[in-house]
Design a protein around this motif. Structure first.
Motif, PDB file in Angstrom:
ATOM      1  N   ILE A  19      43.158  28.827  42.335  1.00 48.70           N
ATOM      2  CA  ILE A  19      44.125  29.885  42.655  1.00 48.70           C
ATOM      3  C   ILE A  19      44.304  30.812  41.460  1.00 48.70           C
ATOM      4  N   ILE A  20      44.414  30.235  40.272  1.00 50.41           N
ATOM      5  CA  ILE A  20      44.556  31.055  39.059  1.00 50.41           C
ATOM      6  C   ILE A  20      43.303  31.898  38.839  1.00 50.41           C
ATOM      7  N   GLN A  21      42.146  31.278  38.978  1.00 56.09           N
ATOM      8  CA  GLN A  21      40.887  32.014  38.795  1.00 56.09           C
ATOM      9  C   GLN A  21      40.718  33.084  39.869  1.00 56.09           C
ATOM     10  N   ARG A  22      41.222  32.826  41.063  1.00 57.28           N
ATOM     11  CA  ARG A  22      41.100  33.791  42.158  1.00 57.28           C
ATOM     12  C   ARG A  22      41.806  35.095  41.802  1.00 57.28           C
ATOM     13  N   GLY A  23      42.976  34.991  41.210  1.00 60.56           N
ATOM     14  CA  GLY A  23      43.696  36.182  40.753  1.00 60.56           C
ATOM     15  C   GLY A  23      42.892  36.938  39.711  1.00 60.56           C
ATOM     16  N   LYS A  24      42.265  36.207  38.805  1.00 56.14           N
ATOM     17  CA  LYS A  24      41.434  36.858  37.782  1.00 56.14           C
ATOM     18  C   LYS A  24      40.216  37.509  38.428  1.00 56.14           C
ATOM     19  N   ALA A  40      38.716  44.509  41.142  1.00 55.44           N
ATOM     20  CA  ALA A  40      39.430  45.779  41.216  1.00 55.44           C
ATOM     21  C   ALA A  40      39.017  46.698  40.074  1.00 55.44           C
ATOM     22  N   ASP A  41      38.871  46.150  38.866  1.00 53.82           N
ATOM     23  CA  ASP A  41      38.419  46.953  37.725  1.00 53.82           C
ATOM     24  C   ASP A  41      37.022  47.502  37.959  1.00 53.82           C
ATOM     25  N   ALA A  47      34.325  53.917  41.307  1.00 57.43           N
ATOM     26  CA  ALA A  47      34.912  55.071  41.990  1.00 57.43           C
ATOM     27  C   ALA A  47      35.059  56.252  41.037  1.00 57.43           C
ATOM     28  N   LEU A  48      35.518  55.984  39.827  1.00 56.79           N
ATOM     29  CA  LEU A  48      35.664  57.072  38.850  1.00 56.79           C
ATOM     30  C   LEU A  48      34.312  57.680  38.495  1.00 56.79           C
TER      31      LEU A  48
END
Length: 135
Positions: free
Chosen positions: A37-42, A48-49, A55-56
């Motif tokens: 779960i912790i790694q999933r957030g990372k 996202a980054d 996109a930029l």
């Protein structure tokens, strides 16, 4: 009239060991679930980054092109306004010349037309042209 509970088939020490292993296994499994779960957030943040950077990278050339197109559109609008003004002036000149030609034609086609009257009509038209236009 209560009867005694049935005796377990396995010895007591074996049940204790199995219970301890179950608790330790559950704790290890729980720790593994928490780690995932912790790694999933990372992983989500890293994804996202990466998407933001991509996109930029794609948006920057598009922004530059949009700015260029906006400048071209503005120049085109200004040119169009100038051309419209010139068209209106030319239309006015054509209307004036057409009226002059219609007068001359009427003078030439008149049943009592003479060379003197035709010349007078042409001279009147020329006098009107030599004067500055009314403002």
């Amino acid at each position: 009239m209560s009867s005694a509970p049935p005796s377990p088939a396995a010895p007591q020490w074996l049940q204790t060991v199995l219970s301890a292993l179950g608790v330790l296994g559950s704790a290890g499994g729980l720790a593994a679930i928490v780690a995932v779960i912790i790694q999933r957030g990372k992983f989500k943040a890293d994804a996202a980054d990466t998407l933001t950077d991509a996109a930029l990278t794609l948006v920057q050339p598009l922004r530059a092109r949009v700015c260029e197109l906006e400048r071209e559109a503005l120049a085109s609008r200004e040119e169009l306004a100038t051309m419209r003004s010139k068209v209106y002036q030319l239309e006015a000149a054509v209307r004036s010349l057409r009226r002059t030609l219609e007068k001359w034609r009427a003078a030439v086609m008149a049943p009592d037309a003479t060379l003197r009257r035709i010349r007078a009509t042409v001279a009147e038209s020329q006098e009107g042209r030599d004067q500055p236009p009314d403002s």
